[in-house]
Design an enzyme around this catalytic site. Structure first.
Site, PDB file in Angstrom:
ATOM      1  N   LYS A 182       0.847  -1.198   0.000  1.00 21.06           N
ATOM      2  CA  LYS A 182       0.000   0.000   0.000  1.00 21.06           C
ATOM      3  C   LYS A 182       0.884   1.252   0.000  1.00 21.06           C
ATOM      4  CE  LYS A 182      -3.390  -2.910   0.376  1.00 21.06           C
ATOM      5  NZ  LYS A 182      -2.673  -4.175   0.513  1.00 21.06           N
TER       6      LYS A 182
HETATM    7  C1  PLP Z   1      -9.859  -4.014  -1.095  1.00 24.78           C
HETATM    8  C2  PLP Z   1      -9.108  -4.498   0.103  1.00 24.78           C
HETATM    9  N1  PLP Z   1      -9.699  -4.457   1.303  1.00 24.78           N
HETATM   10  C3  PLP Z   1      -9.074  -4.892   2.420  1.00 24.78           C
HETATM   11  C4  PLP Z   1      -7.799  -5.401   2.365  1.00 24.78           C
HETATM   12  C5  PLP Z   1      -7.152  -5.911   3.602  1.00 24.78           C
HETATM   13  O1  PLP Z   1      -6.087  -5.162   4.068  1.00 24.78           O
HETATM   14  P1  PLP Z   1      -5.083  -5.862   5.110  1.00 24.78           P
HETATM   15  O2  PLP Z   1      -4.264  -6.831   4.329  1.00 24.78           O
HETATM   16  O3  PLP Z   1      -4.293  -4.755   5.695  1.00 24.78           O
HETATM   17  O4  PLP Z   1      -5.927  -6.536   6.129  1.00 24.78           O
HETATM   18  C6  PLP Z   1      -7.134  -5.469   1.135  1.00 24.78           C
HETATM   19  C7  PLP Z   1      -5.763  -5.992   1.054  1.00 24.78           C
HETATM   20  O5  PLP Z   1      -5.072  -5.866   0.075  1.00 24.78           O
HETATM   21  C8  PLP Z   1      -7.795  -4.991  -0.027  1.00 24.78           C
HETATM   22  O6  PLP Z   1      -7.222  -5.041  -1.236  1.00 24.78           O
END
Ligand code: PLP
Length: 417
Positions: free
Chosen positions: A210
Site C-alpha cells: 500500500k
Molecule cells: C480491497 C481491500 N480491502 C481490504 C484489504 C485488507 O487489508 P489488510 O491486508 O491490511 O488486512 C485489502 C488488502 O489488500 C484490499 O485489497
C-alpha cells in the site's frame, strides 16, 4: 531481418522477451522506503516503549502523533491506528451498531478481505453486481438496499475511486450508512475530497504493497465521535483508555462492547508517520508513471484501459486492462508474462485469484452457481488483467510495458481461442 523476427515473435512462442529482469513489486524486494523512515522506526525501537497506551500523554506516543497527522492529512475528525486494513474495516462496521447478522452489501469486484471483514463484524456479506467499468451496478445496488440491506461497503478497488456521489445518493434515500474500503486507494481524491472521508467511516491498510508500508497495519477515519469511541473500545482501548482520545469523551460503557485487541503498535506508527510526510511524492510518482502508460495505450485495439469515474480519480498503482472476453484475458496475461511483465488475469483458472468473487468458497461453495447468479460481474472481472505499477518504475520500465502490451495485443486476433 533477424532482429525484426526476434522482435515480433512472442516470447510465449519462443521469441525474445521484451524484458529480461523481474517486474518490480514489493514482493520482489521493491519497496518505497527511505533512510528517514528506517531511522524513525529504529528510534521507536530504542525508546523501548512499544505499546501505545503507557504512561506517556496520548500526543507524546507515536500512534497518537500518527493519528493526529492522519487527521490533518485527510481533513478527518478522528483517526484510529489498527492492526490491519481488514480489522479497520471490521471496527468501522462494528461501530455502526447494526443488528447481528445484518445484510451488508459489497461489490463483486473486491479483494476477499472485504466480505471477510463483514463476516468478522458478525454480518452477512451480500455481493452486488458490477458494471463494465468494475464499479457497482447502481440498479442492483439500489434493489438490494431496497430489499433490506443495513449498510453498504464501497470499495475503491485497485486504487480507482468508486462513484461516491451516486452511492451516497442511494444510501441517503434509504437511510443506510456507507463504509469505505479505501485500502487500495490511500491518498486518492475524488472531486477534491479524499477517499475514505466520504462515508461514515473509511478503512485503510498500511500492509507492504500500500502507499504507506509498515509490513502490516491499518487505520480508520471518521468524523463521528460516537462511532469513533465505539471503534476505539472494540480495538482494545479499555479501562478508560478510550477517553485519552478526546478532550470531551463521550459517555460510553467500555465493557458493553467486545474487545478485540486490534491496536497499532508504536514501531509501525513511527514508520507510517515518517512515510506520511513523503506520501505526496509517492503519489506523484504513481500518477506520472500511470499517465505515461495509460496515454500510450489509449488507442490500442482490443485492449481497453479501465475507465475512471472522473479524470485522475485513481492512485495509479495498478493498470487494469480489459480484453474482449475471459479467454482473451487469460491468453493475453500468459503471453504478457512471458514478455517479462508482472501481470495476472483475474479469471485465470490456472492462477486462482482472491479478487475473483467466484473463488470465495467461504461464501460461495458452488462456483458455477455464483457465476451464473452474477453474470455481469463474471464477465467484467473475467476479461480484466491486472499489472502492479511500482512507485519506483523508471521511464524505461514504462516504455517496456507499453512495448510488451503492444507486441502481445498485435498478435491477439485469432490467437486465444
Ligand atoms: C480491497 C481491500 N480491502 C481490504 C484489504 C485488507 O487489508 P489488510 O491486508 O491490511 O488486512 C485489502 C488488502 O489488500 C484490499 O485489497
Amino acid at each position: 531481418m533477424v532482429a525484426r523476427i526476434r522482435h515480433v515473435t512472442l516470447a510465449i512462442d519462443g521469441g525474445t522477451p521484451v524484458r529480461e529482469t523481474r517486474w518490480p513489486a514489493y514482493d520482489n524486494g521493491d519497496a518505497y522506503v527511505a533512510d528517514e523512515d528506517i531511522a524513525a522506526a529504529v528510534a521507536a525501537l530504542r525508546s523501548r516503549r512499544y505499546f501505545r497506551y503507557d504512561s506517556r500523554p496520548h500526543e507524546a506516543t507515536e500512534t497518537g502523533a500518527l493519528e493526529a497527522a492522519l487527521c490533518r492529512y485527510f481533513g478527518a475528525g478522528h483517526a484510529l491506528g489498527c492492526a490491519s486494513g481488514t480489522t479497520a474495516l471490521a471496527l468501522g462496521l462494528l461501530a455502526l451498531d447494526l443488528p447481528p447478522q445484518s445484510d451488508v452489501l459489497c461489490p463483486a469486484f473486491t479483494f476477499a478481505a472485504t466480505p471477510s471483514a463483514i463476516v468478522l463484524a458478525g454480518h452477512r456479506p451480500v455481493v452486488v453486481e458490477c458494471d463494465d467499468d468494475l464499479q457497482f451496478d447502481l440498479t442492483d445496488l439500489r434493489n438490494r438496499v431496497a430489499a433490506g440491506a443495513r449498510a453498504i461497503v464501497v470499495v475503491h478497488m485497485r486504487g480507482f475511486a468508486a462513484d461516491m456521489p451516486a452511492v451516497l445518493a442511494i444510501a441517503d434515500e434509504f437511510g443506510v450508512p456507507v463504509v469505505e474500503d479505501a485500502v487500495p486507494a490511500l491518498g486518492v481524491r475524488l472531486h477534491g475530497r479524499a477517499l475514505g472521508t466520504w462515508g461514515r467511516v473509511g478503512a485503510f491498510s498500511t500492509q507492504s504493497d500500500k502507499a504507506l508500508n509498515t509490513g502490516e497495519g491499518g487505520f480508520l477515519l471518521t468524523d463521528d465521535p460516537t462511532l469513533y469511541a465505539r471503534a476505539l473500545v472494540c480495538s482494545g482501548a479499555y479501562e478508560s483508555r478510550m477517553a485519552r482520545h478526546f478532550v470531551d469523551p463521550p459517555d460510553l460503557d467500555d465493557l458493553s462492547l467486545p474487545l478485540f485487541s486490534w491496536r497499532m503498535d508504536e514501531i509501525r506508527a513511527a514508520l507510517a508517520r515518517a512515510q506520511l510526510t513523503r506520501l505526496p511524492g509517492r503519489l506523484e510518482a504513481h500518477r506520472r508513471n500511470y499517465e505515461r502508460i495509460a496515454a500510450a495505450l489509449a488507442d490500442q485495439p482490443d485492449v481497453t484501459v479501465r475507465r475512471p469515474v472522473a479524470p485522475g480519480a485513481y492512485l495509479g498503482e495498478a493498470l487494469l486492462l480489459q480484453l474482449p472476453d475471459a479467454a482473451a484475458a487469460c491468453w493475453f496475461s500468459r503471453a504478457l508474462r512471458a514478455e517479462g511483465i508482472g501481470v495476472r488475469a483475474f479469471g485465470d483458472p490456472d492462477d486462482v485469484n482472491v479478487r475473483a468473487f467466484w473463488n470465495w468458497r467461504f461464501l460461495f461453495p458452488d462456483r458455477a452457481a455464483v457465476r451464473a447468479a452474477y453474470p455481469a460481474s463474471t464477465a467484467a472481472v473475467g476479461r480484466t488483467v491486472d499489472i502492479p505499477l511500482s512507485a519506483n518504475l523508471t521511464e524505461h520500465d514504462c516504455t517496456q510495458l507499453v512495448a510488451a502490451v503492444g507486441k502481445v495485443a498485435a498478435a491477439l486476433p485469432g490467437r486465444y481461442r
